[in-house]
Design a protein around this motif. Structure first.
Motif, PDB file in Angstrom:
ATOM      1  N   VAL A 492       0.818  -1.223   0.000  1.00 18.46           N
ATOM      2  CA  VAL A 492       0.000   0.000   0.000  1.00 18.46           C
ATOM      3  C   VAL A 492       0.849   1.270   0.000  1.00 18.46           C
ATOM      4  O   VAL A 492       0.648   2.150  -0.855  1.00 18.46           O
ATOM      5  CB  VAL A 492      -1.004  -0.016   1.167  1.00 18.46           C
ATOM      6  N   PRO A 493       1.823   1.436   0.911  1.00 19.92           N
ATOM      7  CA  PRO A 493       2.622   2.671   0.854  1.00 19.92           C
ATOM      8  C   PRO A 493       3.424   2.812  -0.420  1.00 19.92           C
ATOM      9  O   PRO A 493       3.614   3.928  -0.929  1.00 19.92           O
ATOM     10  CB  PRO A 493       3.522   2.575   2.096  1.00 19.92           C
ATOM     11  N   HIS A 494       3.892   1.699  -0.980  1.00 14.52           N
ATOM     12  CA  HIS A 494       4.643   1.757  -2.233  1.00 14.52           C
ATOM     13  C   HIS A 494       3.750   2.239  -3.363  1.00 14.52           C
ATOM     14  O   HIS A 494       4.163   3.093  -4.194  1.00 14.52           O
ATOM     15  CB  HIS A 494       5.220   0.373  -2.551  1.00 14.52           C
ATOM     16  N   ALA A 495       2.518   1.741  -3.442  1.00 10.37           N
ATOM     17  CA  ALA A 495       1.585   2.165  -4.487  1.00 10.37           C
ATOM     18  C   ALA A 495       1.221   3.639  -4.331  1.00 10.37           C
ATOM     19  O   ALA A 495       1.091   4.371  -5.321  1.00 10.37           O
ATOM     20  CB  ALA A 495       0.332   1.300  -4.445  1.00 10.37           C
ATOM     21  N   LEU A 496       1.056   4.080  -3.093  1.00 10.61           N
ATOM     22  CA  LEU A 496       0.755   5.490  -2.852  1.00 10.61           C
ATOM     23  C   LEU A 496       1.890   6.383  -3.340  1.00 10.61           C
ATOM     24  O   LEU A 496       1.651   7.423  -3.969  1.00 10.61           O
ATOM     25  CB  LEU A 496       0.502   5.725  -1.365  1.00 10.61           C
ATOM     26  N   GLU A 497       3.131   5.990  -3.062  1.00 20.89           N
ATOM     27  CA  GLU A 497       4.266   6.794  -3.496  1.00 20.89           C
ATOM     28  C   GLU A 497       4.367   6.830  -5.017  1.00 20.89           C
ATOM     29  O   GLU A 497       4.669   7.879  -5.611  1.00 20.89           O
ATOM     30  CB  GLU A 497       5.560   6.243  -2.893  1.00 20.89           C
ATOM     31  N   ALA A 498       4.135   5.700  -5.675  1.00 20.23           N
ATOM     32  CA  ALA A 498       4.175   5.676  -7.140  1.00 20.23           C
ATOM     33  C   ALA A 498       3.129   6.624  -7.715  1.00 20.23           C
ATOM     34  O   ALA A 498       3.398   7.391  -8.652  1.00 20.23           O
ATOM     35  CB  ALA A 498       3.953   4.253  -7.643  1.00 20.23           C
ATOM     36  N   ALA A 499       1.924   6.576  -7.148  1.00 22.53           N
ATOM     37  CA  ALA A 499       0.849   7.440  -7.632  1.00 22.53           C
ATOM     38  C   ALA A 499       1.157   8.914  -7.362  1.00 22.53           C
ATOM     39  O   ALA A 499       0.837   9.786  -8.191  1.00 22.53           O
ATOM     40  CB  ALA A 499      -0.468   7.052  -6.970  1.00 22.53           C
ATOM     41  N   ARG A 500       1.768   9.202  -6.251  1.00 26.73           N
ATOM     42  CA  ARG A 500       2.081  10.605  -5.933  1.00 26.73           C
ATOM     43  C   ARG A 500       3.131  11.174  -6.870  1.00 26.73           C
ATOM     44  O   ARG A 500       3.113  12.362  -7.190  1.00 26.73           O
ATOM     45  CB  ARG A 500       2.505  10.714  -4.470  1.00 26.73           C
ATOM     46  N   ARG A 501       4.047  10.322  -7.330  1.00 24.39           N
ATOM     47  CA  ARG A 501       5.007  10.804  -8.329  1.00 24.39           C
ATOM     48  C   ARG A 501       4.296  11.127  -9.643  1.00 24.39           C
ATOM     49  O   ARG A 501       4.628  12.112 -10.308  1.00 24.39           O
ATOM     50  CB  ARG A 501       6.112   9.765  -8.554  1.00 24.39           C
ATOM     51  N   VAL A 502       3.304  10.321 -10.009  1.00 23.59           N
ATOM     52  CA  VAL A 502       2.510  10.617 -11.195  1.00 23.59           C
ATOM     53  C   VAL A 502       1.755  11.926 -11.005  1.00 23.59           C
ATOM     54  O   VAL A 502       1.735  12.796 -11.889  1.00 23.59           O
ATOM     55  CB  VAL A 502       1.525   9.466 -11.492  1.00 23.59           C
ATOM     56  N   ARG A 503       1.135  12.083  -9.857  1.00 21.36           N
ATOM     57  CA  ARG A 503       0.389  13.313  -9.580  1.00 21.36           C
ATOM     58  C   ARG A 503       1.289  14.538  -9.664  1.00 21.36           C
ATOM     59  O   ARG A 503       0.887  15.579 -10.194  1.00 21.36           O
ATOM     60  CB  ARG A 503      -0.250  13.217  -8.188  1.00 21.36           C
ATOM     61  N   HIS A 504       2.490  14.410  -9.142  1.00 20.73           N
ATOM     62  CA  HIS A 504       3.426  15.534  -9.171  1.00 20.73           C
ATOM     63  C   HIS A 504       3.744  15.940 -10.615  1.00 20.73           C
ATOM     64  O   HIS A 504       3.872  17.130 -10.924  1.00 20.73           O
ATOM     65  CB  HIS A 504       4.707  15.159  -8.431  1.00 20.73           C
ATOM     66  N   ARG A 505       3.875  14.947 -11.486  1.00 24.50           N
ATOM     67  CA  ARG A 505       4.173  15.247 -12.890  1.00 24.50           C
ATOM     68  C   ARG A 505       2.967  15.825 -13.633  1.00 24.50           C
ATOM     69  O   ARG A 505       3.105  16.666 -14.500  1.00 24.50           O
ATOM     70  CB  ARG A 505       4.648  13.985 -13.620  1.00 24.50           C
ATOM     71  N   ARG A 506       1.777  15.336 -13.270  1.00 20.70           N
ATOM     72  CA  ARG A 506       0.598  15.642 -14.077  1.00 20.70           C
ATOM     73  C   ARG A 506      -0.209  16.828 -13.595  1.00 20.70           C
ATOM     74  O   ARG A 506      -0.979  17.402 -14.361  1.00 20.70           O
ATOM     75  CB  ARG A 506      -0.338  14.419 -14.121  1.00 20.70           C
ATOM     76  N   VAL A 507      -0.093  17.189 -12.323  1.00 20.26           N
ATOM     77  CA  VAL A 507      -0.919  18.262 -11.780  1.00 20.26           C
ATOM     78  C   VAL A 507      -0.064  19.514 -11.599  1.00 20.26           C
ATOM     79  O   VAL A 507       0.977  19.481 -10.943  1.00 20.26           O
ATOM     80  CB  VAL A 507      -1.560  17.853 -10.441  1.00 20.26           C
ATOM     81  N   GLN A 508      -0.509  20.622 -12.159  1.00 21.20           N
ATOM     82  CA  GLN A 508       0.242  21.862 -12.100  1.00 21.20           C
ATOM     83  C   GLN A 508       0.086  22.513 -10.716  1.00 21.20           C
ATOM     84  O   GLN A 508      -0.826  22.195  -9.968  1.00 21.20           O
ATOM     85  CB  GLN A 508      -0.268  22.828 -13.182  1.00 21.20           C
ATOM     86  N   PRO A 509       0.991  23.427 -10.362  1.00 17.30           N
ATOM     87  CA  PRO A 509       0.918  24.066  -9.047  1.00 17.30           C
ATOM     88  C   PRO A 509      -0.426  24.709  -8.750  1.00 17.30           C
ATOM     89  O   PRO A 509      -0.824  24.833  -7.602  1.00 17.30           O
ATOM     90  CB  PRO A 509       2.038  25.121  -9.103  1.00 17.30           C
ATOM     91  N   ASP A 510      -1.160  25.138  -9.800  1.00 13.34           N
ATOM     92  CA  ASP A 510      -2.453  25.768  -9.543  1.00 13.34           C
ATOM     93  C   ASP A 510      -3.563  24.760  -9.358  1.00 13.34           C
ATOM     94  O   ASP A 510      -4.725  25.122  -9.182  1.00 13.34           O
ATOM     95  CB  ASP A 510      -2.817  26.728 -10.682  1.00 13.34           C
ATOM     96  N   GLY A 511      -3.192  23.435  -9.391  1.00  9.01           N
ATOM     97  CA  GLY A 511      -4.176  22.393  -9.141  1.00  9.01           C
ATOM     98  C   GLY A 511      -4.839  21.859 -10.386  1.00  9.01           C
ATOM     99  O   GLY A 511      -5.673  20.963 -10.325  1.00  9.01           O
ATOM    100  N   ASN A 512      -4.460  22.367 -11.583  1.00  7.68           N
ATOM    101  CA  ASN A 512      -5.061  21.900 -12.825  1.00  7.68           C
ATOM    102  C   ASN A 512      -4.192  20.836 -13.474  1.00  7.68           C
ATOM    103  O   ASN A 512      -2.975  20.943 -13.480  1.00  7.68           O
ATOM    104  CB  ASN A 512      -5.217  23.072 -13.808  1.00  7.68           C
ATOM    105  N   ALA A 513      -4.830  19.804 -14.019  1.00  8.90           N
ATOM    106  CA  ALA A 513      -4.097  18.741 -14.689  1.00  8.90           C
ATOM    107  C   ALA A 513      -3.595  19.213 -16.048  1.00  8.90           C
ATOM    108  O   ALA A 513      -4.162  20.095 -16.659  1.00  8.90           O
ATOM    109  CB  ALA A 513      -4.989  17.529 -14.859  1.00  8.90           C
TER     110      ALA A 513
END
Length: 513
Positions: A492-513
């Motif tokens: 579970v924590p490993h999957a969360l970290e993988a997803a958060r790296r994706v989110r960091h790449r895909r979501v802009q600082p203003d919260g828009n994808a």
């Protein structure tokens, strides 16, 4: 969750080719894939999840037997780290988390006449005793084995240095009896692997350092046990761990994740259109094309990011496709990834009043040389979980585990009837109670053919080499037990970290994808 089944089509019809675009495509619908998909969808990313089977959950599944809904895989989770508990709370399942019966398990081993059985020592780690001369330890390995194990207390620890192999360390410090009778059964039951092949730093983090501080292996084990927080090391969910999968599915539906079942992913490569555009502009490569076969034809999914959450060798094969010049047949040291283990669980529902007394606690581990027994472990589920005993209404549920790494599964080629007969005979031997076919109300089988233990020696380095290769290729992550480690507390924590790296790449600082 837009659930897209793939019904059987007309065999004579032309194959359908469907094109789908997403922000993230998740390959694999086990718990790792479900958690990663949900974490990405929560921030508004459009997620498509592909699962080759019709059921989601992977090793956390359900089986219906004799009117009971039972866990077909994992039935508990390790409490370490607290991440699984946090997930259950977020899903509204925290009120249903329960502790198992603390009675503990037994060990079945060779005796003077057939089999002998004894409770497993309670003060130990992976079978390594903190008190080698304890009555419960001597009951299993005898006085000679206990005295040999006690030599660990007076033998200079500096002769060992930093240990790598769990099995070799135990043999050197405590002797063959501890290795064979106490450590090997647990290693086989938990990791399906010989302890000699297990990486000590992976299966017992901190033990090397604790040995150095205390001057002995048993002392190091004792210190780590003292540092553990009070409470059960494992917990479960009332009604079964499969309720976790149901809750995750509901959340995927709420956040609009598209789930395609019965989709066998056959290819992963850079999307040709984005590859040509990036080459012309000298931009960083972006965009993936995932190819899958379904019962109606081919499904092509394009997405900037991919999360590989499939089982071990299936995921590795896709990495080979995706990364030019990389192959999982060898790493930087030339060591091949280990072959997959074949593991099978057999669940029996029994009318056996003699089991009401839980004669072997919550289950049994089996010494490798125990005569006349094919199973490597047994869980007496209705003795372990009070909620299940209530639901079973006097019936008993036992689960037997078969298969060890590096060996053919002993159930291969047997019919369901033959497997049920063998499992009933094994259960009778292991529980010390005469069981026959008249007591058997139902039986079921669950098979995993692509299990890779992340705990074997060299696997840590192989995983790091893989992660380095993936990090150099934008938009691809890998998660699941084959890279994260055994059990939900690792996955579970490993999957969360993988997803958060994706989110960091895909979501802009203003919260828009």
């Amino acid at each position: 969750m837009s659930d897209r089944p793939t019904p059987a089509g007309d065999p004579a019809a032309e194959p359908v080719v469907e094109h789908v675009a997403a922000d993230v495509v998740v390959i694999g619908g086990g718990v790792a894939g479900l958690v990663a998909a949900l974490e990405c969808a929560k921030v508004g990313l459009q997620v498509t999840l592909l699962e080759r089977r019709e059921e989601l959950g992977g090793c956390v599944g359900r089986i219906e037997l004799d009117g009971l809904t039972l866990d077909s895989g994992a039935e508990s989770f390790a409490t370490r780290g607290g991440t699984v508990a946090e997930l259950l709370t977020s899903l509204g399942l925290d009120a249903d988390v329960e502790n198992p019966n603390p009675a503990g398990a037994w060990l079945v081993m060779p005796g003077k006449q057939g089999l002998d059985a004894a409770p497993l020592p309670k003060t130990g780690m992976l079978g390594i005793p903190a008190n080698p001369l304890g009555d419960d330890v001597r009951r299993i390995i005898g006085w000679n084995g206990a005295i040999r194990a006690y030599l660990d207390r007076v033998k200079p620890i500096l002769r060992i240095g930093r240990a790598r192999s769990l099995g070799e360390l135990v043999r050197e410090r405590m002797g063959q009896a501890v290795l064979d009778r106490l450590v090997t059964p647990i290693s086989a039951g938990v990791y399906s692997t010989d302890p000699v092949a297990l990486d000590l730093d992976v299966v017992a983090p901190g033990l090397n350092e604790a040995m150095t501080r205390t001057g002995s292996l048993s002392g190091g084990v004792g210190q780590l046990l003292e540092e553990r927080k009070a409470g059960s090391a494992v917990r479960g969910i009332r009604g079964g761990m499969h309720r976790l999968v149901d809750a995750l599915e509901r959340e995927l539906d709420r956040f609009g994740v598209t789930v395609v079942r019965g989709a066998e992913v056959t290819g992963l490569e850079r999307d040709a259109a984005t590859r040509e555009r990036d080459a012309a502009s000298s931009a960083e490569a972006s965009g993936w094309l995932v190819t899958a076969t379904t019962s109606t034809g081919r499904l092509l999914v394009t997405a900037p990011d991919v999360v590989l959450a499939a089982s071990g060798h299936a995921a590795l094969s896709l990495v080979d496709d995706a990364l030019d010049g990389w192959t999982h047949t060898s790493d930087a040291d030339g060591a091949a990834w280990p072959a997959a283990a074949s593991v099978e669980l057999v669940t029996l529902v029994l009318d056996a009043p003699a089991l009401d007394a839980a004669p072997r606690g919550t289950g049994v581990l089996v010494a490798a040389d125990a005569p006349g027994v094919t199973a490597k472990a047994l869980t007496h589920s209705t003795a372990k979980w009070s909620w299940l005993a209530e639901q079973a209404g006097g019936r008993h549920v036992v689960r037997l585990s078969y298969g060890r790494a590096g060996a053919a599964n002993p159930l291969d080629g047997r019919s369901d009837a033959e497997v049920a007969e063998l499992a009933l005979a094994d259960a009778s031997q292991l529980l010390g109670v005469q069981l026959d076919e008249r007591m058997l109300r139902a039986s079921g089988r669950t098979v995993w053919r692509d299990a890779i233990s992340q705990a074997t020696i060299g696997q840590h380095e192989r995983v790091h080499a893989l992660e380095d290769a993936l990090a150099a290729e934008p938009g691809i992550e890998a998660t699941g037990s084959w890279v994260a480690g055994t059990g939900l507390a690792s996955v579970v924590p490993h999957a969360l970290e993988a997803a958060r790296r994706v989110r960091h790449r895909r979501v802009q600082p203003d919260g828009n994808a």
